[in-house]
Design an enzyme around this catalytic site. Structure first.
Site, PDB file in Angstrom:
ATOM      1  N   ALA A   9       1.030  -1.296   0.077  1.00 31.13           N
ATOM      2  CA  ALA A   9      -0.059  -0.444   0.263  1.00 31.13           C
ATOM      3  C   ALA A   9       0.724   1.156  -0.342  1.00 31.13           C
ATOM      4  CB  ALA A   9      -0.942  -0.191   1.501  1.00 31.13           C
ATOM      5  N   ALA A  10       1.909   1.479  -0.722  1.00 30.96           N
ATOM      6  CA  ALA A  10       2.930   2.372  -0.577  1.00 30.96           C
ATOM      7  C   ALA A  10       2.949   3.185  -2.448  1.00 30.96           C
ATOM      8  CB  ALA A  10       4.683   2.262  -0.786  1.00 30.96           C
ATOM      9  N   ARG A  15      -4.771   8.752  -8.870  1.00 35.99           N
ATOM     10  CA  ARG A  15      -6.106   9.341  -9.928  1.00 35.99           C
ATOM     11  C   ARG A  15      -7.430   9.356  -8.889  1.00 35.99           C
ATOM     12  NH1 ARG A  15      -5.546   3.320 -13.703  1.00 35.99           N
ATOM     13  NH2 ARG A  15      -4.161   3.067 -12.031  1.00 35.99           N
ATOM     14  N   TYR A 365     -39.717  16.436  23.356  1.00 39.33           N
ATOM     15  CA  TYR A 365     -38.465  15.990  23.299  1.00 39.33           C
ATOM     16  C   TYR A 365     -38.858  15.018  24.486  1.00 39.33           C
ATOM     17  CZ  TYR A 365     -33.625  15.828  25.337  1.00 39.33           C
ATOM     18  OH  TYR A 365     -32.429  15.969  25.129  1.00 39.33           O
ATOM     19  N   ALA A 379     -49.137  15.932  22.981  1.00 38.96           N
ATOM     20  CA  ALA A 379     -47.794  16.254  21.871  1.00 38.96           C
ATOM     21  C   ALA A 379     -47.498  17.720  22.740  1.00 38.96           C
ATOM     22  CB  ALA A 379     -49.212  17.155  20.393  1.00 38.96           C
ATOM     23  N   ARG A 439     -50.268  26.682  34.973  1.00 30.92           N
ATOM     24  CA  ARG A 439     -50.532  27.713  34.123  1.00 30.92           C
ATOM     25  C   ARG A 439     -51.329  29.206  35.053  1.00 30.92           C
ATOM     26  NH1 ARG A 439     -55.343  25.363  32.478  1.00 30.92           N
ATOM     27  NH2 ARG A 439     -54.855  22.905  31.544  1.00 30.92           N
TER      28      ARG A 439
HETATM   29  C1  UD1 Z   1       0.216  -4.535 -10.550  1.00 33.24           C
HETATM   30  C2  UD1 Z   1       0.398  -5.961 -11.259  1.00 33.24           C
HETATM   31  C3  UD1 Z   1      -0.476  -6.361 -12.390  1.00 33.24           C
HETATM   32  C4  UD1 Z   1      -1.547  -6.501 -12.220  1.00 33.24           C
HETATM   33  C5  UD1 Z   1      -2.452  -5.362 -11.395  1.00 33.24           C
HETATM   34  C6  UD1 Z   1      -3.909  -5.594 -10.779  1.00 33.24           C
HETATM   35  C7  UD1 Z   1       2.874  -5.626 -11.276  1.00 33.24           C
HETATM   36  C8  UD1 Z   1       4.163  -5.682 -11.879  1.00 33.24           C
HETATM   37  N1  UD1 Z   1       1.799  -5.498 -11.851  1.00 33.24           N
HETATM   38  O1  UD1 Z   1      -0.159  -3.711 -12.000  1.00 33.24           O
HETATM   39  O2  UD1 Z   1       0.337  -7.561 -12.689  1.00 33.24           O
HETATM   40  O3  UD1 Z   1      -2.736  -7.269 -12.968  1.00 33.24           O
HETATM   41  O4  UD1 Z   1      -1.510  -5.261  -9.897  1.00 33.24           O
HETATM   42  O5  UD1 Z   1      -4.393  -4.694 -10.000  1.00 33.24           O
HETATM   43  O6  UD1 Z   1       2.965  -6.358 -10.569  1.00 33.24           O
HETATM   44  N2  UD1 Z   1       2.970  -1.126  -4.721  1.00 33.24           N
HETATM   45  C9  UD1 Z   1       3.631  -0.498  -3.759  1.00 33.24           C
HETATM   46  N3  UD1 Z   1       4.994  -0.224  -4.036  1.00 33.24           N
HETATM   47  C10 UD1 Z   1       5.880  -0.279  -4.812  1.00 33.24           C
HETATM   48  C11 UD1 Z   1       4.399  -0.229  -6.633  1.00 33.24           C
HETATM   49  C12 UD1 Z   1       3.680  -0.794  -5.916  1.00 33.24           C
HETATM   50  O7  UD1 Z   1       3.544  -0.770  -2.869  1.00 33.24           O
HETATM   51  O8  UD1 Z   1       6.508   0.055  -4.923  1.00 33.24           O
HETATM   52  C13 UD1 Z   1       1.383  -1.171  -4.137  1.00 33.24           C
HETATM   53  C14 UD1 Z   1       0.418   0.050  -4.883  1.00 33.24           C
HETATM   54  O9  UD1 Z   1       0.711   0.965  -3.489  1.00 33.24           O
HETATM   55  C15 UD1 Z   1      -0.812  -0.519  -5.232  1.00 33.24           C
HETATM   56  C16 UD1 Z   1      -0.265  -2.265  -5.428  1.00 33.24           C
HETATM   57  O10 UD1 Z   1       1.623  -2.211  -4.733  1.00 33.24           O
HETATM   58  O11 UD1 Z   1      -1.317  -1.068  -3.873  1.00 33.24           O
HETATM   59  C17 UD1 Z   1      -0.305  -2.100  -6.692  1.00 33.24           C
HETATM   60  O12 UD1 Z   1       0.966  -1.193  -7.934  1.00 33.24           O
HETATM   61  P1  UD1 Z   1       0.407  -0.457  -9.124  1.00 33.24           P
HETATM   62  O13 UD1 Z   1       1.751   0.209  -9.470  1.00 33.24           O
HETATM   63  O14 UD1 Z   1      -1.056  -0.646  -9.211  1.00 33.24           O
HETATM   64  O15 UD1 Z   1       0.528  -1.404  -9.905  1.00 33.24           O
HETATM   65  P2  UD1 Z   1      -0.462  -2.263 -10.958  1.00 33.24           P
HETATM   66  O16 UD1 Z   1       0.472  -0.858 -12.081  1.00 33.24           O
HETATM   67  O17 UD1 Z   1      -1.235  -1.885 -11.217  1.00 33.24           O
HETATM   68 CA    CA Z   2      -3.158  -0.834 -10.107  1.00 33.61          CA
END
Ligand code: UD1
Ligand code: CA
Length: 459
Positions: A9-10, A15, A365, A379, A439
């Site tokens: 989740a980094a 978007r 109330y 009421a 009253r």
């Molecule tokens: C990735 C997959 C793709 C898959 C898709 C599904 C790879 C190379 N590709 O692509 O095959 O179809 O997910 O959604 O794995 N993240 C990090 N650190 C990083 C990069 C990413 O924590 O350095 C996390 C992002 O926050 C995200 C997840 O990894 O939660 C996926 O990264 P994202 O860049 O969205 O990968 P996609 O290009 O979507």
């Molecule tokens: Ca993605």
């Protein structure tokens, strides 16, 4: 072998066009990351490692004891492979690693279990899905025998590969020692110049480690959230799943597409839930409960055969059998109603115990009060519970009658079968069976000419 879960989740989630980190956007009232962590926890892992980068302070603050994790910071997002290799630090070799994504919130426990099982057989499990629109997701490459050979990222794929409709969810599991070895061999020779986690699939094939593709039952399970349109889609999918499960358990919805359950809704049999109703937190409905349109019910227990008429808000309440609430009632926390209570339109209650059969039908109330059985509240009655500093209680006995437009200045007690005359302001105790008239007596002044009539037209 112990299970170690890694949640990625980094990423920035640009978007979403949001000041809130993407993984904290809610699905059914719960941040999507918390949902992923909750699902991961159902697998009883030895530990969960959460890879954070963008917005990490806010994300860390959002975590509670229930979903606490070991946070790993990825300063620079060099790719999913890089993120996983950081998280593998200190994870024992003789374990299974499962990689999840903070932005893939609807993944099911069953699918993950199957994926982990593949890894326990000394193989690599990868969750895939057949989708209507593969968009820019990674494509699964299979050989003539149908075995998975590799994953190719959309940006690196040929036109022919882009025709493939089986996509990579990103979720995979493998024995940690093998995964660690493959990750150390990752290169960045691809269009995006990143360390792709997906490259481990081809490495596994090359090492003759069996790759098992777990095709998700439903493509919605692996829906990744990148923007608010996908967030809304995931929300609807999840809401539909909940409504369907409740219908299968014997609940009728006027329209299962027009209900929102943000928490846990437990229902008895033959409940009827009308359109545009919202359930928040832990809500339990008994049998034969009707919840009408526009009502919001939060953290409450509702008894059998209760009717909640339109536009009623119920929060933190215990409602007995056969009660009638609303329309347009507001039941606030600490309201406890025995059976057969009626709380009608424009009635607000807070911290009250209403005995069996109590009726407050209109415009009232009731706060910090206890009211005995079968008492009728006219009421416009108001319990004046607040003196500007402290809250005070109003205690009313059984079978009492509070006349219309009464003002009950707390602390005050009104006895059993007592009667308060309409329009009274009650400031002191009313004994059992007594009549309180608080009253001014009505005066009638005869032959009185109003100032307007006194005025002559010629003036
Ligand atoms: C990735 C997959 C793709 C898959 C898709 C599904 C790879 C190379 N590709 O692509 O095959 O179809 O997910 O959604 O794995 N993240 C990090 N650190 C990083 C990069 C990413 O924590 O350095 C996390 C992002 O926050 C995200 C997840 O990894 O939660 C996926 O990264 P994202 O860049 O969205 O990968 P996609 O290009 O979507
Ligand atoms: Ca993605």
């Amino acid at each position: 072998m112990k299970l170690h879960v890694i949640v990625l989740a980094a990423g920035k989630g640009s978007r979403m066009k949001s000041n809130i980190p993407k993984v904290l956007h809610p699905i059914a009232g719960q941040p999507m990351l918390h949902r992923v962590l909750a699902t991961a926890n159902t697998l009883a892992p030895a530990q969960i490692k959460l890879v954070l980068g963008h917005g990490r302070e806010i994300i860390e603050q959002s975590l509670t004891d229930a979903n606490s994790t070991n946070v790993v910071i990825q300063e620079e997002q060099l790719g999913t492979g890089h993120a996983v290799s950081l998280a593998l630090d200190n994870v024992p070799d003789d374990s299974i690693s499962l990689v999840l994504y903070g932005d893939v919130p609807l993944i099911s426990k069953q699918t993950l279990q199957t994926c982990v099982e593949a890894a326990r057989q000394q193989g690599l499990g990868v969750v895939t899905a057949k989708v209507a629109d593969p968009a820019e997701l990674g494509r699964i490459l299979r050989n003539d025998q149908g075995s998975i050979e590799a994953i190719v990222e959309y940006k690196d794929a040929t036109d022919e590969q882009r025709m493939i409709d089986e996509i990579n969810s990103g979720i995979l599991a493998a024995p940690t020692s093998l995964l660690r070895g493959w990750l150390s061999d990752l290169k960045t020779d691809n269009t995006q110049g990143e360390y792709y986690l997906t490259d481990v699939i081809a490495m596994s094939v090359a090492d003759q480690v069996p790759v098992t593709g777990i095709v998700a039952k439903d493509e919605t399970e692996v829906l990744g959230i990148n923007d608010r349109i996908q967030l809304a889609q995931a929300e609807r999918i999840y809401q539909r799943q909940q409504a369907h499960a409740l219908m299968q358990a014997g609940v009728t919805f006027a329209d299962p597409e027009r209900v929102d359950i943000r928490g846990q809704l437990h229902c008895g049999t033959d409940c009827f839930i009308d359109v545009n109703t919202v359930f928040i937190g832990e809500v339990t409905l008994g049998d034969n409960v009707v919840v009408a349109s526009g009502s919001v019910v939060e953290d409450s227990v509702i008894g059998d055969s209760v009717t909640i008429a339109p536009n009623t808000v119920v929060e933190g309440a215990m409602v007995g059998d056969q009660c009638n609430l609303g329309p347009f009632a507001r039941i606030r926390p600490g309201s406890t109603f025995a059976e057969g209570v009626k709380v009608g339109n424009f009635v607000e209650t807070k911290k009250v115990e209403l005995g069996p059969g109590v009726k407050a039908s209109h415009l009232t109330y009731l706060g910090d009060a206890s009211i005995g059985r079968e008492t009728n509240i006219g009421a416009g009655t108001v319990t004046c519970n607040y003196d500007g500093v402290d809250k005070h209680r109003t205690v009313i006995g059984d079978d009492a009658f509070i006349g219309t437009n009464s003002t009950l200045v707390a602390p005050v007690e009104i006895g059993n079968r007592a009667f308060v005359a309409a329009g009274s302001t009650v400031t002191s105790k009313v004994d059992d069976e007594a009549l309180a008239v608080g009253r001014a007596r009505q005066r009638v002044i005869k032959k009185w000419i109003s100032p307007t009539r006194r005025k002559q037209p010629s003036d």
